[in-house]
Scaffold this motif. Sequence first.
Motif, PDB file in Angstrom:
ATOM      1  N   UNK A 104     -43.217  14.748 -34.075  1.00  0.00           N
ATOM      2  CA  UNK A 104     -44.621  14.761 -33.672  1.00  0.00           C
ATOM      3  C   UNK A 104     -44.959  16.053 -32.940  1.00  0.00           C
ATOM      4  N   UNK A 105     -44.093  16.467 -32.027  1.00  0.00           N
ATOM      5  CA  UNK A 105     -44.317  17.704 -31.279  1.00  0.00           C
ATOM      6  C   UNK A 105     -44.360  18.904 -32.218  1.00  0.00           C
ATOM      7  N   UNK A 106     -43.462  18.929 -33.198  1.00  0.00           N
ATOM      8  CA  UNK A 106     -43.459  20.036 -34.152  1.00  0.00           C
ATOM      9  C   UNK A 106     -44.733  20.027 -34.994  1.00  0.00           C
ATOM     10  N   UNK A 107     -45.145  18.857 -35.446  1.00  0.00           N
ATOM     11  CA  UNK A 107     -46.377  18.748 -36.227  1.00  0.00           C
ATOM     12  C   UNK A 107     -47.560  19.272 -35.420  1.00  0.00           C
ATOM     13  N   UNK A 108     -47.629  18.942 -34.155  1.00  0.00           N
ATOM     14  CA  UNK A 108     -48.734  19.433 -33.312  1.00  0.00           C
ATOM     15  C   UNK A 108     -48.719  20.962 -33.241  1.00  0.00           C
ATOM     16  N   UNK A 109     -47.531  21.568 -33.208  1.00  0.00           N
ATOM     17  CA  UNK A 109     -47.437  23.032 -33.197  1.00  0.00           C
ATOM     18  C   UNK A 109     -47.960  23.617 -34.517  1.00  0.00           C
ATOM     19  N   UNK A 110     -47.546  23.016 -35.623  1.00  0.00           N
ATOM     20  CA  UNK A 110     -47.977  23.510 -36.937  1.00  0.00           C
ATOM     21  C   UNK A 110     -49.490  23.364 -37.081  1.00  0.00           C
TER      22      UNK A 110
END
Length: 136
Positions: free
Chosen positions: A59-65
């Motif tokens: 989820x954290x990575x998706x928010x960055x992308x």
Amino acid sequence: MGMIFDSCIWVGLASGQLERQAVVKASGPEPVFTSVVSLGELAFGVHVCLDPTERALRTAFLRQVETRPTLGLTQNTAASFGVLAAAVKLAGRSPRPRYNDLWIAAQAIEQGYTLLTLNRDDFAGLPGLRLMVLGA
């Protein structure tokens, strides 16, 4: 010009299977875009993950992308998708398992961008696509 990352590039970065510096080197000074199709694929990966720690990381990575410049789908994208799906079908392969790849490729063609991927075979024979394979 610009570059679109295939979903596998984002997944490789998130999982640590790709070194960030190798991806930065491959993309060079080009602006990097993500496809709404890739955002959907990454969201799917979040929602099917049963491990809460891994899910939080995804989820954290998706928010960055999601903070990166994003390309949506247009009527021109749809027209390019139709050409690409037909080319795959006429080459004797089924386009159905590759629909997401074909949409991302159609966006790259529409924008005149290069598509960065790990999977050359997923994009073989697509007319008009500028492809760069990481590690090739």
